[in-house]
Write a protein that holds these residues in place. Structure first.
Motif: not given
Length: 349
Positions: A226-248
């Protein structure tokens, strides 16, 4: 002792156990104590037998190998309680730790290759009204690469070592002992390259993403699908990391209502990634399915476990990625597939 550990110890000790069949003493060289000792030394020298002494020692004289695959700082009473109870019930530690001698530090006599959890447990007992408990060790002569393989073999038989700890150990070993050659490493540890790749992918997840999980040690190789596909594209990766920081940040600030386990966390990250995917070209937005409130592209069950991912190949075809080890069950996957067929390939009226 569990059946896994019994099997492992049987394999590990098979090379040092003496034959149990009666010995024809007439064929032995020499006689008496000295003759028997000479014969034993001759067997060891020829490779027919292995001499690995075991002894009980003060755990304070043993240091943990800096490349040990277990996170020693993460050990606590809860993670070691079953072992502590077992040692108390038996009155001693029964399975020896594997160590090697050290000569570069006057504070220590041995270095622990396998047995960090046993080391922590014995130390805890000695500090909590059981000073009579000592640390059982088996002394070996090992290179670093041999130490890694023995440690890996032992801990594969145990369920208390997390996937994340094992993954990080594999990634370090890949560079330290195998010059980055994944094929060579897989052969040496007697595993497939595909199996090893999943662990390496887990170890290579961005640190800020891993630390954002409620308990990073809940992460498993089954989550990589589930995690590897959403980290491939740069725009999706950036969005995932932003969401992770927000949750943290919300968790650190005491905000309630955030993810409490790995599946919930993955669901939030998938939604963040698919939000970016939906904002792309209209064609992509039209080919992406929706289910249970989850964003387009990846279909998850009601608990947030990913089931499959749909990508538009062209106007006439779709590409499906099935997350058969993503944490969902077959019934949910079958229901998702039926929904897709009804949407993209309707039954004839």
């Amino acid at each position: 002792m569990s059946s896994k550990n019994r099997n492992f110890m049987s394999d590990l000790a098979s090379s040092v156990e003496q034959a149990t069949e009666p010995v024809d003493r007439s064929t032995r060289r020499g006689g008496g104590v000295l003759g028997g000792r000479s014969n034993r030394l001759a067997e060891i020298a020829s490779g027919a037998a292995v001499d690995n002494p075991q002894e009980f020692v003060d755990p304070a004289r043993c240091r943990i190998w800096e490349r040990h695959n277990r996170d020693y700082t993460a050990l606590n009473y809860d993670r070691c309680r079953d072992l502590i109870d077992s040692i108390l019930a038996q009155g001693k530690q029964e399975v020896p730790a594997i160590v090697r001698r050290v000569s570069d530090d006057r504070h220590y006599d041995y270095e622990v290759i396998c047995g960090a959890r046993r080391h922590w447990s014995v130390l805890w007992l000695r500090r909590n009204n059981h000073p009579e408990i000592r640390y059982l060790i088996e002394v070996r002569t090992l290179t670093d690469e041999q130490a890694f393989r023995i440690s890996d073999l032992e801990n594969r038989a145990r369920e208390d070592l997390t996937d994340l700890e094992r993954a990080r150990d594999y990634l370090k070993a890949l560079g330290l002992y195998y010059n980055g050659r994944q094929k060579d490493m897989a052969k040496r540890i007697n595993q497939s390259e595909a199996w090893l790749s999943r662990y390496l992918d887990l170890a290579r997840l961005p640190p800020e993403l891993v630390e954002a999980f409620p308990d990073p040690y809940e992460l498993k190789i089954s989550h990589i699908g589930a995690l590897k596909p959403i980290l491939k594209a740069d725009d999706m990766r950036a969005a995932v990391l932003v969401e992770a920081r927000r949750i943290s940040e919300q968790r650190d600030g005491g905000v309630v209502g955030g993810p409490t386990n790995a599946p919930e966390m993955i669901r939030r990250l998938v939604i963040a990634a698919e939000r970016v995917a939906r904002s792309g070209t209209p064609a992509k937005a039209q080919t992406a399915p929706k289910r249970s409130g989850i964003g387009s592209g990846t279909i998850c069950d009601d608990a947030g476990a990913p089931l499959l991912r749909v990508d538009g190949k062209d106007r006439r075809a779709l590409t499906l990625t099935l997350f058969h080890k993503g944490g969902g069950d077959r019934a949910a996957a079958e229901a998702a597939l039926r929904d897709l067929l009804d949407r993209y390939w309707p039954k004839p009226s």
